[in-house]
Scaffold this motif. Structure first.
Motif, PDB file in Angstrom:
ATOM      1  N   ALA A 138      50.153  53.565  60.394  1.00  0.00           N
ATOM      2  CA  ALA A 138      50.544  52.834  61.599  1.00  0.00           C
ATOM      3  C   ALA A 138      49.809  51.506  61.703  1.00  0.00           C
ATOM      4  O   ALA A 138      50.399  50.478  62.084  1.00  0.00           O
ATOM      5  CB  ALA A 138      50.273  53.696  62.838  1.00  0.00           C
ATOM      6  N   HIS A 139      48.527  51.501  61.373  1.00  0.00           N
ATOM      7  CA  HIS A 139      47.763  50.250  61.422  1.00  0.00           C
ATOM      8  C   HIS A 139      48.338  49.224  60.441  1.00  0.00           C
ATOM      9  O   HIS A 139      48.502  48.044  60.786  1.00  0.00           O
ATOM     10  CB  HIS A 139      46.302  50.545  61.073  1.00  0.00           C
ATOM     11  CG  HIS A 139      45.447  49.322  60.990  1.00  0.00           C
ATOM     12  ND1 HIS A 139      44.898  48.707  62.091  1.00  0.00           N
ATOM     13  CD2 HIS A 139      45.049  48.568  59.917  1.00  0.00           C
ATOM     14  CE1 HIS A 139      44.205  47.644  61.721  1.00  0.00           C
ATOM     15  NE2 HIS A 139      44.281  47.546  60.405  1.00  0.00           N
ATOM     16  N   CYS A 140      48.658  49.657  59.222  1.00  0.00           N
ATOM     17  CA  CYS A 140      49.164  48.734  58.201  1.00  0.00           C
ATOM     18  C   CYS A 140      50.556  48.224  58.545  1.00  0.00           C
ATOM     19  O   CYS A 140      50.851  47.033  58.360  1.00  0.00           O
ATOM     20  CB  CYS A 140      49.169  49.417  56.838  1.00  0.00           C
ATOM     21  SG  CYS A 140      47.529  49.811  56.190  1.00  0.00           S
ATOM     22  N   THR A 141      51.429  49.096  59.049  1.00  0.00           N
ATOM     23  CA  THR A 141      52.787  48.644  59.369  1.00  0.00           C
ATOM     24  C   THR A 141      52.791  47.653  60.529  1.00  0.00           C
ATOM     25  O   THR A 141      53.547  46.676  60.521  1.00  0.00           O
ATOM     26  CB  THR A 141      53.677  49.850  59.701  1.00  0.00           C
ATOM     27  OG1 THR A 141      53.066  50.627  60.743  1.00  0.00           O
ATOM     28  CG2 THR A 141      53.891  50.717  58.476  1.00  0.00           C
ATOM     29  N   ARG A 142      51.945  47.900  61.535  1.00  0.00           N
ATOM     30  CA  ARG A 142      51.892  46.945  62.643  1.00  0.00           C
ATOM     31  C   ARG A 142      51.281  45.615  62.193  1.00  0.00           C
ATOM     32  O   ARG A 142      51.698  44.542  62.655  1.00  0.00           O
ATOM     33  CB  ARG A 142      51.090  47.541  63.802  1.00  0.00           C
ATOM     34  CG  ARG A 142      51.789  48.695  64.500  1.00  0.00           C
ATOM     35  CD  ARG A 142      51.154  48.968  65.862  1.00  0.00           C
ATOM     36  NE  ARG A 142      49.733  49.226  65.742  1.00  0.00           N
ATOM     37  CZ  ARG A 142      49.192  50.424  65.529  1.00  0.00           C
ATOM     38  NH1 ARG A 142      49.997  51.470  65.367  1.00  0.00           N
ATOM     39  NH2 ARG A 142      47.886  50.578  65.452  1.00  0.00           N
ATOM     40  N   ALA A 143      50.305  45.682  61.291  1.00  0.00           N
ATOM     41  CA  ALA A 143      49.738  44.440  60.765  1.00  0.00           C
ATOM     42  C   ALA A 143      50.771  43.665  59.960  1.00  0.00           C
ATOM     43  O   ALA A 143      50.866  42.435  60.042  1.00  0.00           O
ATOM     44  CB  ALA A 143      48.510  44.749  59.905  1.00  0.00           C
ATOM     45  N   LEU A 144      51.578  44.381  59.167  1.00  0.00           N
ATOM     46  CA  LEU A 144      52.634  43.717  58.400  1.00  0.00           C
ATOM     47  C   LEU A 144      53.673  43.093  59.330  1.00  0.00           C
ATOM     48  O   LEU A 144      54.179  41.999  59.060  1.00  0.00           O
ATOM     49  CB  LEU A 144      53.302  44.730  57.462  1.00  0.00           C
ATOM     50  CG  LEU A 144      52.551  45.077  56.185  1.00  0.00           C
ATOM     51  CD1 LEU A 144      53.281  46.176  55.425  1.00  0.00           C
ATOM     52  CD2 LEU A 144      52.397  43.849  55.297  1.00  0.00           C
ATOM     53  N   GLU A 145      53.996  43.771  60.420  1.00  0.00           N
ATOM     54  CA  GLU A 145      54.968  43.204  61.351  1.00  0.00           C
ATOM     55  C   GLU A 145      54.441  41.930  61.991  1.00  0.00           C
ATOM     56  O   GLU A 145      55.178  40.951  62.172  1.00  0.00           O
ATOM     57  CB  GLU A 145      55.316  44.231  62.418  1.00  0.00           C
ATOM     58  CG  GLU A 145      56.419  43.751  63.350  1.00  0.00           C
ATOM     59  CD  GLU A 145      56.745  44.765  64.424  1.00  0.00           C
ATOM     60  OE1 GLU A 145      57.797  44.610  65.078  1.00  0.00           O
ATOM     61  OE2 GLU A 145      55.957  45.700  64.620  1.00  0.00           O
ATOM     62  N   GLN A 146      53.153  41.922  62.344  1.00  0.00           N
ATOM     63  CA  GLN A 146      52.565  40.712  62.909  1.00  0.00           C
ATOM     64  C   GLN A 146      52.612  39.566  61.907  1.00  0.00           C
ATOM     65  O   GLN A 146      52.889  38.418  62.262  1.00  0.00           O
ATOM     66  CB  GLN A 146      51.121  40.985  63.335  1.00  0.00           C
ATOM     67  CG  GLN A 146      50.986  41.921  64.532  1.00  0.00           C
ATOM     68  CD  GLN A 146      51.581  41.321  65.796  1.00  0.00           C
ATOM     69  OE1 GLN A 146      51.594  40.111  65.965  1.00  0.00           O
ATOM     70  NE2 GLN A 146      52.084  42.172  66.675  1.00  0.00           N
ATOM     71  N   ARG A 147      52.342  39.863  60.645  1.00  0.00           N
ATOM     72  CA  ARG A 147      52.406  38.816  59.620  1.00  0.00           C
ATOM     73  C   ARG A 147      53.848  38.380  59.380  1.00  0.00           C
ATOM     74  O   ARG A 147      54.113  37.225  59.046  1.00  0.00           O
ATOM     75  CB  ARG A 147      51.782  39.317  58.324  1.00  0.00           C
ATOM     76  CG  ARG A 147      50.268  39.491  58.414  1.00  0.00           C
ATOM     77  CD  ARG A 147      49.693  40.158  57.175  1.00  0.00           C
ATOM     78  NE  ARG A 147      48.245  40.166  57.253  1.00  0.00           N
ATOM     79  CZ  ARG A 147      47.467  39.196  56.807  1.00  0.00           C
ATOM     80  NH1 ARG A 147      48.010  38.124  56.257  1.00  0.00           N
ATOM     81  NH2 ARG A 147      46.152  39.266  56.916  1.00  0.00           N
ATOM     82  N   LEU A 148      54.768  39.310  59.521  1.00  0.00           N
ATOM     83  CA  LEU A 148      56.178  38.977  59.313  1.00  0.00           C
ATOM     84  C   LEU A 148      56.674  37.949  60.316  1.00  0.00           C
ATOM     85  O   LEU A 148      57.553  37.135  60.010  1.00  0.00           O
ATOM     86  CB  LEU A 148      57.016  40.260  59.407  1.00  0.00           C
ATOM     87  CG  LEU A 148      58.489  40.158  59.042  1.00  0.00           C
ATOM     88  CD1 LEU A 148      58.642  39.767  57.584  1.00  0.00           C
ATOM     89  CD2 LEU A 148      59.191  41.470  59.314  1.00  0.00           C
ATOM     90  N   ARG A 149      56.109  37.967  61.520  1.00  0.00           N
ATOM     91  CA  ARG A 149      56.521  37.000  62.527  1.00  0.00           C
ATOM     92  C   ARG A 149      56.144  35.572  62.151  1.00  0.00           C
ATOM     93  O   ARG A 149      56.737  34.621  62.642  1.00  0.00           O
ATOM     94  CB  ARG A 149      55.878  37.349  63.871  1.00  0.00           C
ATOM     95  CG  ARG A 149      56.256  38.715  64.414  1.00  0.00           C
ATOM     96  CD  ARG A 149      55.476  39.025  65.676  1.00  0.00           C
ATOM     97  NE  ARG A 149      55.623  40.412  66.076  1.00  0.00           N
ATOM     98  CZ  ARG A 149      56.659  40.880  66.773  1.00  0.00           C
ATOM     99  NH1 ARG A 149      57.623  40.068  67.129  1.00  0.00           N
ATOM    100  NH2 ARG A 149      56.720  42.164  67.099  1.00  0.00           N
ATOM    101  N   LYS A 150      55.129  35.426  61.299  1.00  0.00           N
ATOM    102  CA  LYS A 150      54.665  34.100  60.914  1.00  0.00           C
ATOM    103  C   LYS A 150      55.360  33.579  59.657  1.00  0.00           C
ATOM    104  O   LYS A 150      55.092  32.468  59.221  1.00  0.00           O
ATOM    105  CB  LYS A 150      53.156  34.130  60.675  1.00  0.00           C
ATOM    106  CG  LYS A 150      52.354  34.602  61.884  1.00  0.00           C
ATOM    107  CD  LYS A 150      50.880  34.707  61.560  1.00  0.00           C
ATOM    108  CE  LYS A 150      50.091  35.247  62.740  1.00  0.00           C
ATOM    109  NZ  LYS A 150      48.641  35.388  62.429  1.00  0.00           N
ATOM    110  N   VAL A 151      56.240  34.395  59.079  1.00  0.00           N
ATOM    111  CA  VAL A 151      56.934  34.009  57.852  1.00  0.00           C
ATOM    112  C   VAL A 151      58.265  33.360  58.207  1.00  0.00           C
ATOM    113  O   VAL A 151      58.970  33.811  59.115  1.00  0.00           O
ATOM    114  CB  VAL A 151      57.166  35.243  56.949  1.00  0.00           C
ATOM    115  CG1 VAL A 151      57.984  34.872  55.714  1.00  0.00           C
ATOM    116  CG2 VAL A 151      55.833  35.842  56.523  1.00  0.00           C
ATOM    117  N   ASP A 152      58.595  32.300  57.507  1.00  0.00           N
ATOM    118  CA  ASP A 152      59.893  31.641  57.698  1.00  0.00           C
ATOM    119  C   ASP A 152      60.936  32.464  56.936  1.00  0.00           C
ATOM    120  O   ASP A 152      61.210  32.224  55.769  1.00  0.00           O
ATOM    121  CB  ASP A 152      59.839  30.210  57.172  1.00  0.00           C
ATOM    122  CG  ASP A 152      61.092  29.436  57.534  1.00  0.00           C
ATOM    123  OD1 ASP A 152      62.045  30.046  58.050  1.00  0.00           O
ATOM    124  OD2 ASP A 152      61.133  28.221  57.287  1.00  0.00           O
TER     125      ASP A 152
END
Length: 562
Positions: A138-152
């Protein structure tokens, strides 16, 4: 990739499995916590649901409750029956979408049941190990989602990934030529059947690359207290490097026949959705006769018999085409009205202003290269690589050079001609961007259906995966390729294929499509494409790896212990 908003997710009630408070995936440490002991682990009764119901959301939710939530004290009512409370109230959130979480927890439940409970339940009835695994995920998936928001995502999906595919199409003949034009450290030197030492050296380089990549990902994503555990880091790294990347991504996925089978499943799924005959769950693997050949001549005869020259038929055809034209015009009007009320791409806060202008060749991790992004603004969608990739895939320059030239002239006129409607922030550019975000990125149902299709393909009927399929012989590969060819032709209307390929012969149509599919016939060349995609996605999600080596990131987070 789907853009998800955390604000839209419903609140979740605290549970035993709610994740401990951890910082986002940064280089800061997060506090350690302990979890109270849970009741003994019950034996999970595996009940095989009917094939038609096993893939439904209700069935997978029931499986998740039995496998991951049965030990919770509040999961059963006073009569001992399993509660039907929503999954989001029982387990920690993986993403900001409950539908996506359901599909992801379906994967986790099956994997836990088949590969963890099988041996862990024999050692101890304790639940802490399984709970810790769920918290880390859960920690890793939420971190990936946060990073995904910063990707074009616009540039990633429409420009950078199609550029890799186009390079694969353009240079997928001899291995030496392909590797020379698009070198990759994991695939050097080029393996030669006559030189076993070269093959061994290439495999060692590939294994070292996988370990380095996984070390970098873990150094960025794992919580600090888990990263400090050397045993956990080594175990997770070995699983990801060898089982996932080695045997999965770099092994089976790169085989041509696996890609052809995947294309067949996607085509059958799309055809089921278009015709209303059912989704991928209704498709059954079988002999090639299960996909009947396309009889173009009989289709034309039936068309003439149905659409005769009578006045009634002509009247209904006019009504049909008029309704289609009205629907298209209405769609365009709504889309343009939405476009005019939206912000320009360069000033829209919901879109990343630009991708990080980093040359992949400068990364200490990998050496695959893509052109840098312009620091002044976004690239027009009409000039992105998706269009040239599709053109090269369909061989427009060979089959219809006049059409390619006409499209190129229109494209140039839209970008550089009067009004510059196709240039960045032009009306056409904003229209395409708005339509892409509304109908692709902002539709979680696309990601949900993709996860469901992947789960049903890997775990039929939510059971253990079938035994590894042996490498098919040349005759079986030809049948797989022919089945894929027919699935693609069945998806495309016959008049389009006939006019494009200028043939009414079924054999010639299948031969033309088979020639396109041969692009993915060489596993070594496919590895360049697959590893290139992995490299690009990892660097876009974790730009730290483009600047520093994994060992430096690891030492920065846990000190000199790494």
């Amino acid at each position: 990739m789907i853009e998800l908003e955390i604000a839209d997710a419903p609140p979740r009630a605290p549970t035993v499995l709610q994740p401990r408070p951890k910082a986002a995936a940064t280089l800061n440490a997060s506090p350690k916590t302990t979890v109270a002991p849970a009741p003994p682990l019950p034996r999970v009764a595996v009940r095989t649901a009917p094939v038609s119901d096993a893939t439904s959301d209700k069935a997978i939710a029931s499986l998740i409750r039995r496998t991951l939530c049965s030990h919770l004290p509040h999961i059963s009512d006073e009569k001992g029956r399993i509660s039907t409370r929503p999954i989001e109230e029982l387990l920690p959130p993986l993403t900001s979408s409950n539908d996506v979480d359901l599909q992801l927890y379906g994967f986790i439940a099956i994997i836990m049941r088949e590969f963890v409970y099988a041996w862990y339940g024999k050692i101890t009835p304790d639940h802490l190990f399984v709970e810790e695994i769920i918290k880390i995920i859960a920690h890793c998936t939420r971190a990936l989602e946060q990073r995904l928001r910063k990707v074009d995502l616009e540039s990633l999906l429409l420009d950078e990934l199609p550029e890799l595919v186009e390079a694969h199409i353009a240079a997928s003949d001899p291995r030496e030529t392909y590797h020379t034009l698009h070198p990759h450290p994991a695939l050097s030197p080029v393996p030669l059947p006559s030189s076993p030492d070269v093959i061994t050296g290439q495999r060692k380089n590939e294994a070292a690359y996988r370990r380095l990549l996984v070390q970098g990902v873990l150094a960025v994503l794992l919580p600090t207290e888990d990263l400090e555990n050397g045993c956990l880091r080594a175990l997770v790294g070995e699983i990801l490097a060898e089982m996932v990347l080695g045997n999965g991504v770099g092994g089976r996925v790169c085989e041509g026949w696996v890609l052809w089978e995947s294309i067949t499943k996607v085509a059958d799924s799309l055809r089921g959705e278009i015709t209303g005959l059912g989704g991928p769950d209704d498709q059954r693997e079988g002999p090639i006769e299960s996909h009947p050949p396309i009889s173009t001549e009989s289709a034309i005869i039936r068309s003439h018999a149905i659409h005769g020259g009578s006045v009634t038929d002509f009247f209904w055809r006019v009504l049909q085409y008029g309704y289609m034209a009205f629907s298209v015009l209405r769609f365009l009007a709504v889309e343009f009205a939405t476009t005019l009320s939206s912000l320009p791409r360069s000033r829209d806060p919901s879109h990343p202003s630009s991708c990080r202008a980093v040359e992949l060749s400068q990364s200490p991790l990998i050496t695959a290269g893509t052109p840098p992004k312009s620091p002044t603004g976004k690239r027009p969608i009409l000039s992105m690589k998706i269009w040239s990739c599709v053109s090269r895939l369909l061989s427009l320059n060979v089959i219809m050079p006049w059409l390619k030239g006409m499209i190129a002239l229109i494209q140039w006129g839209a970008i550089s001609g009067p009004g510059r409607v196709g240039d960045t922030d032009g009306i056409l550019d904003r229209f395409l961007s708005c339509a892409f975000h509304m109908h692709v990125l902002q539709k979680p149902a696309l990601l949900t259906s993709s996860l469901r299709l992947a789960r049903t393909s890997l775990f039929p009927s939510n059971s253990s995966p079938p035994p590894p399929r042996p490498m098919p012989d040349p005759l079986e590969m030809a049948e797989i390729k022919q089945r894929c060819t027919r699935s693609i032709l069945a998806l495309i209307p016959a008049p389009i294929t006939q006019s494009y390929l200028r043939s009414d012969s079924e054999k010639e149509l299948e031969g033309a499509v088979a020639e396109i599919l041969e692009i993915f016939g060489d596993a070594y060349c496919n590895k360049h494409l697959i590893y290139g995609i992995v490299d690009l996605v990892v660097l876009r999600l974790m730009p730290e790896l483009a600047d520093e080596r994994p060992s430096v990131l690891l030492k920065r987070r846990i000190g000199d212990e790494g």
